[in-house]
Design an enzyme around this catalytic site. Structure first.
Site, PDB file in Angstrom:
ATOM      1  N   ARG A  44      29.486  18.058  13.485  1.00  0.00           N
ATOM      2  CA  ARG A  44      29.924  16.829  14.141  1.00  0.00           C
ATOM      3  C   ARG A  44      28.690  16.095  14.655  1.00  0.00           C
ATOM      4  O   ARG A  44      27.587  16.605  14.639  1.00  0.00           O
ATOM      5  CB  ARG A  44      30.874  17.137  15.311  1.00  0.00           C
ATOM      6  CG  ARG A  44      30.345  18.193  16.263  1.00  0.00           C
ATOM      7  CD  ARG A  44      30.741  17.989  17.690  1.00  0.00           C
ATOM      8  NE  ARG A  44      30.253  16.744  18.238  1.00  0.00           N
ATOM      9  CZ  ARG A  44      29.010  16.587  18.686  1.00  0.00           C
ATOM     10  NH1 ARG A  44      28.120  17.567  18.635  1.00  0.00           N
ATOM     11  NH2 ARG A  44      28.637  15.427  19.178  1.00  0.00           N
ATOM     12  N   GLY A  45      28.911  14.863  15.151  1.00  0.00           N
ATOM     13  CA  GLY A  45      27.825  14.019  15.604  1.00  0.00           C
ATOM     14  C   GLY A  45      27.458  13.035  14.510  1.00  0.00           C
ATOM     15  O   GLY A  45      27.212  13.429  13.362  1.00  0.00           O
ATOM     16  N   ALA A  46      27.415  11.752  14.848  1.00  0.00           N
ATOM     17  CA  ALA A  46      27.264  10.718  13.824  1.00  0.00           C
ATOM     18  C   ALA A  46      26.055  10.926  12.912  1.00  0.00           C
ATOM     19  O   ALA A  46      26.199  10.930  11.684  1.00  0.00           O
ATOM     20  CB  ALA A  46      27.222   9.339  14.480  1.00  0.00           C
ATOM     21  N   ARG A  79      36.143  12.108   8.296  1.00  0.00           N
ATOM     22  CA  ARG A  79      36.144  11.528   9.647  1.00  0.00           C
ATOM     23  C   ARG A  79      36.057  10.022   9.480  1.00  0.00           C
ATOM     24  O   ARG A  79      34.971   9.476   9.328  1.00  0.00           O
ATOM     25  CB  ARG A  79      34.952  12.035  10.486  1.00  0.00           C
ATOM     26  CG  ARG A  79      34.882  13.520  10.745  1.00  0.00           C
ATOM     27  CD  ARG A  79      35.994  14.070  11.622  1.00  0.00           C
ATOM     28  NE  ARG A  79      36.153  13.405  12.893  1.00  0.00           N
ATOM     29  CZ  ARG A  79      35.399  13.639  13.996  1.00  0.00           C
ATOM     30  NH1 ARG A  79      34.411  14.495  13.933  1.00  0.00           N
ATOM     31  NH2 ARG A  79      35.655  13.032  15.123  1.00  0.00           N
ATOM     32  N   GLN A 182      32.928  18.836  24.278  1.00  0.00           N
ATOM     33  CA  GLN A 182      31.592  18.788  23.700  1.00  0.00           C
ATOM     34  C   GLN A 182      30.516  18.635  24.768  1.00  0.00           C
ATOM     35  O   GLN A 182      29.382  19.079  24.585  1.00  0.00           O
ATOM     36  CB  GLN A 182      31.476  17.644  22.697  1.00  0.00           C
ATOM     37  CG  GLN A 182      32.262  17.854  21.412  1.00  0.00           C
ATOM     38  CD  GLN A 182      33.597  17.142  21.434  1.00  0.00           C
ATOM     39  OE1 GLN A 182      34.248  17.070  22.478  1.00  0.00           O
ATOM     40  NE2 GLN A 182      34.016  16.602  20.307  1.00  0.00           N
ATOM     41  N   ASP A 223      29.440   6.323  17.359  1.00  0.00           N
ATOM     42  CA  ASP A 223      29.905   6.706  16.035  1.00  0.00           C
ATOM     43  C   ASP A 223      29.973   5.518  15.085  1.00  0.00           C
ATOM     44  O   ASP A 223      29.943   5.698  13.875  1.00  0.00           O
ATOM     45  CB  ASP A 223      31.262   7.388  16.140  1.00  0.00           C
ATOM     46  CG  ASP A 223      31.140   8.758  16.779  1.00  0.00           C
ATOM     47  OD1 ASP A 223      30.976   9.736  16.039  1.00  0.00           O
ATOM     48  OD2 ASP A 223      31.188   8.840  18.018  1.00  0.00           O
ATOM     49  N   ASN A 233      32.770   4.983  20.354  1.00  0.00           N
ATOM     50  CA  ASN A 233      32.197   6.283  20.715  1.00  0.00           C
ATOM     51  C   ASN A 233      33.326   7.189  21.200  1.00  0.00           C
ATOM     52  O   ASN A 233      34.486   6.788  21.281  1.00  0.00           O
ATOM     53  CB  ASN A 233      31.116   6.108  21.789  1.00  0.00           C
ATOM     54  CG  ASN A 233      30.259   7.357  21.949  1.00  0.00           C
ATOM     55  OD1 ASN A 233      29.807   7.949  20.972  1.00  0.00           O
ATOM     56  ND2 ASN A 233      30.048   7.781  23.181  1.00  0.00           N
ATOM     57  N   LYS A 234      32.985   8.404  21.519  1.00  0.00           N
ATOM     58  CA  LYS A 234      33.957   9.413  21.937  1.00  0.00           C
ATOM     59  C   LYS A 234      34.875   8.883  23.042  1.00  0.00           C
ATOM     60  O   LYS A 234      34.415   8.222  23.973  1.00  0.00           O
ATOM     61  CB  LYS A 234      33.218  10.665  22.419  1.00  0.00           C
ATOM     62  CG  LYS A 234      34.113  11.786  22.894  1.00  0.00           C
ATOM     63  CD  LYS A 234      34.951  12.329  21.768  1.00  0.00           C
ATOM     64  CE  LYS A 234      35.865  13.455  22.264  1.00  0.00           C
ATOM     65  NZ  LYS A 234      36.715  13.980  21.191  1.00  0.00           N
TER      66      LYS A 234
END
Length: 326
Positions: A44-46, A79, A182, A223, A233-234
């Site tokens: 995960r993580g852009a 995603r 996270q 993201d 974003n999250k």
């Protein structure tokens, strides 16, 4: 330690679902295995997703043309909100007419570029914050935008690392980041390894941290960033932006140029991923709501451009709140 890498003709990656209890590596030999790892957030993580997409394209390029096309499309959609994933796939696949070796070479180039880009944006972000604030800063962050979200350095936490190395960092306030934690599982793990002072708070306390004057800036990743400067974003980022505006402190987004999406005019044009409701009615294996409770598990939220003080990339600083556009 690299979060994701290429070794002996396959992908190796840290299994982020195992942290903080164990550092476990995944050996990924097929696109199906990679797609599964991405969907369940083991990867995960852009920026890391951009690299994963490119390396996945290298795996797919070995297959017959029809199989390759199906695998690549499934990977691109794993995603849908994070633009870097499709960006990495598409950039690597443009080399397909030259053969599988060319696709792999492009993917490995993207992997190495990620490290350089994030080190550059980290230095630029630290410069900007120190030019617009005190000589020693407390910051608040949300989700995980460190080395685990990239190859080995970080975006928002990369800026934190740069401040720390300059002796200009006080304390980092870390939002836990529901529903999959996270912040508490990953960000605190990274900060502890770096020897950076930090304090964990629940998501709903985040705006109160700012209202109490405990942080001098909010620093987050992204993201996807739309053409008008809206930031995706999250989930839980938007309330921090509102609180930062109320408190009169900078709200800074650190993201590589690959996260900018000129094909999305505004944030309203971006598909927001809705994940399985089981993630918010359980904490680990423990049920936290009655069986059958309806859910809306939004994975991301939209922070309007006018709340974004600065977007820092490896090449520039953009000021959306002043009307500048990426």
């Amino acid at each position: 330690m690299r979060t994701i890498d290429w070794r002996d003709d396959h992908i190796v990656a840290v299994d982020q679902t195992a942290l903080p209890d164990a550092v476990r590596m995944l050996d990924i030999h097929t696109v199906a295995e990679l797609t599964d790892a991405i969907r369940r957030l083991a990867i995960r993580g852009a920026p890391a997703l951009g690299v994963a997409g490119a390396l996945g394209a290298a795996l797919a390029a070995r297959e017959p043309a029809d199989v390759c096309r199906r695998q690549v499309e499934a990977l691109r959609q794993a995603r849908p909100t994070a633009v870097n994933l499709a960006w990495g796939v598409d950039r690597a696949m443009r080399r397909l007419p030259e053969g599988p070796a060319a696709v792999l070479a492009e993917a490995l180039g993207i992997l190495d570029e990620d490290v350089r880009a994030n080190r550059a944006l980290a230095a630029r972000g630290a410069d900007w914050l120190l030019a617009h604030g005190a000589a020693r800063l407390n910051v608040q962050t949300h989700c995980n935008a460190g080395g685990l979200a990239c190859v080995e350095w970080g975006t928002a936490l990369g800026v934190v690392r740069a401040l720390h190395e300059r002796g200009a960092l006080g304390r980092v306030y870390v939002d836990e980041t529901r529903p999959l934690l996270q912040g508490s599982r990953l960000t605190t793990w990274e900060l502890a390894r770096l020897g950076i002072e930090h304090t964990l708070v629940v998501d709903s306390a985040g705006p109160s941290v700012l209202a109490r004057g405990l942080a001098d800036a909010v620093l987050v990743g992204a993201d996807r960033i739309a053409a008008n400067g809206d930031v995706i974003n999250k989930i839980g980022t938007y309330p921090l932006a509102l609180a930062a505006a109320r408190a009169g402190i900078p709200f800074v987004v650190a993201a590589p140029e690959s996260t900018l999406d000129p094909d999305s005019p505004t944030g309203q044009d971006v598909e927001i991923e809705i994940r399985d409701g089981a993630e918010i009615v359980h904490m680990g294996q423990i049920r936290t709501a009655p069986a059958g409770t309806p859910t809306l598990n939004l994975a991301f939220d939209l922070t309007p451009a006018d709340l974004v003080t600065a977007i820092v990339t490896e090449h520039r600083v953009i000021h959306p709140a002043k009307g500048e556009r990426p």
